[in-house]
Enzyme design. Sequence first.
Site, PDB file in Angstrom:
ATOM      1  N   HIS A   1       7.147 -21.382  33.912  1.00 12.61           N
ATOM      2  CA  HIS A   1       6.066 -20.885  34.763  1.00 12.61           C
ATOM      3  C   HIS A   1       5.253 -19.835  34.004  1.00 12.61           C
ATOM      4  O   HIS A   1       5.792 -19.035  33.243  1.00 12.61           O
ATOM      5  CB  HIS A   1       6.625 -20.287  36.059  1.00 12.61           C
ATOM      6  CG  HIS A   1       5.547 -20.011  37.051  1.00 12.61           C
ATOM      7  ND1 HIS A   1       4.771 -18.877  37.009  1.00 12.61           N
ATOM      8  CD2 HIS A   1       5.075 -20.754  38.086  1.00 12.61           C
ATOM      9  CE1 HIS A   1       3.875 -18.927  37.991  1.00 12.61           C
ATOM     10  NE2 HIS A   1       4.042 -20.056  38.655  1.00 12.61           N
TER      11      HIS A   1
ATOM     12  N   GLU B   1      -0.701 -25.946  35.667  1.00 12.19           N
ATOM     13  CA  GLU B   1      -1.158 -24.746  36.356  1.00 12.19           C
ATOM     14  C   GLU B   1      -1.970 -23.889  35.390  1.00 12.19           C
ATOM     15  O   GLU B   1      -1.394 -23.099  34.612  1.00 12.19           O
ATOM     16  CB  GLU B   1       0.033 -23.911  36.857  1.00 12.19           C
ATOM     17  CG  GLU B   1       0.937 -24.634  37.827  1.00 12.19           C
ATOM     18  CD  GLU B   1       1.730 -23.642  38.688  1.00 12.19           C
ATOM     19  OE1 GLU B   1       1.518 -23.654  39.904  1.00 12.19           O
ATOM     20  OE2 GLU B   1       2.531 -22.872  38.142  1.00 12.19           O
TER      21      GLU B   1
HETATM   22  P1  13P Z   1      -1.100 -19.467  43.677  1.00 16.05           P
HETATM   23  O1  13P Z   1      -1.065 -20.656  44.606  1.00 16.05           O
HETATM   24  O2  13P Z   1      -0.863 -18.173  44.381  1.00 16.05           O
HETATM   25  O3  13P Z   1      -2.340 -19.468  42.832  1.00 16.05           O
HETATM   26  O4  13P Z   1       0.130 -19.623  42.674  1.00 16.05           O
HETATM   27  C1  13P Z   1       0.294 -20.835  42.011  1.00 16.05           C
HETATM   28  C2  13P Z   1       1.585 -20.837  41.312  1.00 16.05           C
HETATM   29  O5  13P Z   1       1.823 -20.075  40.388  1.00 16.05           O
HETATM   30  C3  13P Z   1       2.620 -21.764  41.778  1.00 16.05           C
HETATM   31  O6  13P Z   1       3.702 -21.816  40.909  1.00 16.05           O
END
Ligand code: 13P
Length: 236
Positions: free
Chosen positions: A87, A156
């Site tokens: 992450h 992400e």
């Molecule tokens: P947000 O939805 O708060 O942008 O976070 C995304 C995230 O890091 C999920 O792992």
Amino acid sequence: MIIASNFKTNHTRTSTNEYIEFVEEFIKKENISSDVYVFPPSTALMNSRSVFVGAQNAYPVQSGSFTGEIALEQLQEFGIKSILIGHSERRHVLKESQEFINSKFEFFKNSEFMITYCIGEPLEIRQKGLKEVLEYISLQLESIDMSYENLIVAYEPVWAIGTGVSATMEDIKSTHSALKNIYGFKNLLYGGSVNLDNVASIVDIEGVDGVLIGTASWKKEHFCEILKKTNKLGGR
Ligand code: 13P
């Protein structure tokens, strides 16, 4: 469709219990067919029925001397078989190196976990264009066994996490399509400022197999609304 909630450093054991019970009732009542994952903090790990409860992090050993960490033994106590690895907050805030991330991946692969492996580029790379984004991501994937059958990949973009600024539909589409073409991912999620207003359009994009949500998923009622809005949408 995979709909996942990452609690990050939010919720207690009591509120996680309430949340999961509420969501499990909702899944039954509304006939939700998506695979639903929740990643609570490690103090709130628990066995569950229709929701897959996963760990946000663990140290890649059975047990040992790693003060402040939890490892496989503590996950096994709760029957946890799913974990987030790579992450952005662990890469950037907690300074995990790619080498360490690779060793976590190998360890939890050998332990047959469902691994949600997170990838994504910072803003200065996105501003250079898709080619540079793909080059950056290729380094995050270099030593990862992409043929592992229990692999979910979550794209992400760092600049979209927790900022309220999601990637554009065009960026998500072109990035997912390129990643699927190059690596053949079966389960590719998008994460980064997904919310109630944009989630249906995002899961409708070709190449998006689900979403990994932070902020907008922390209230159980909102998460359930998201489950309802996305039920039976998308390709899966
Ligand atoms: P947000 O939805 O708060 O942008 O976070 C995304 C995230 O890091 C999920 O792992």
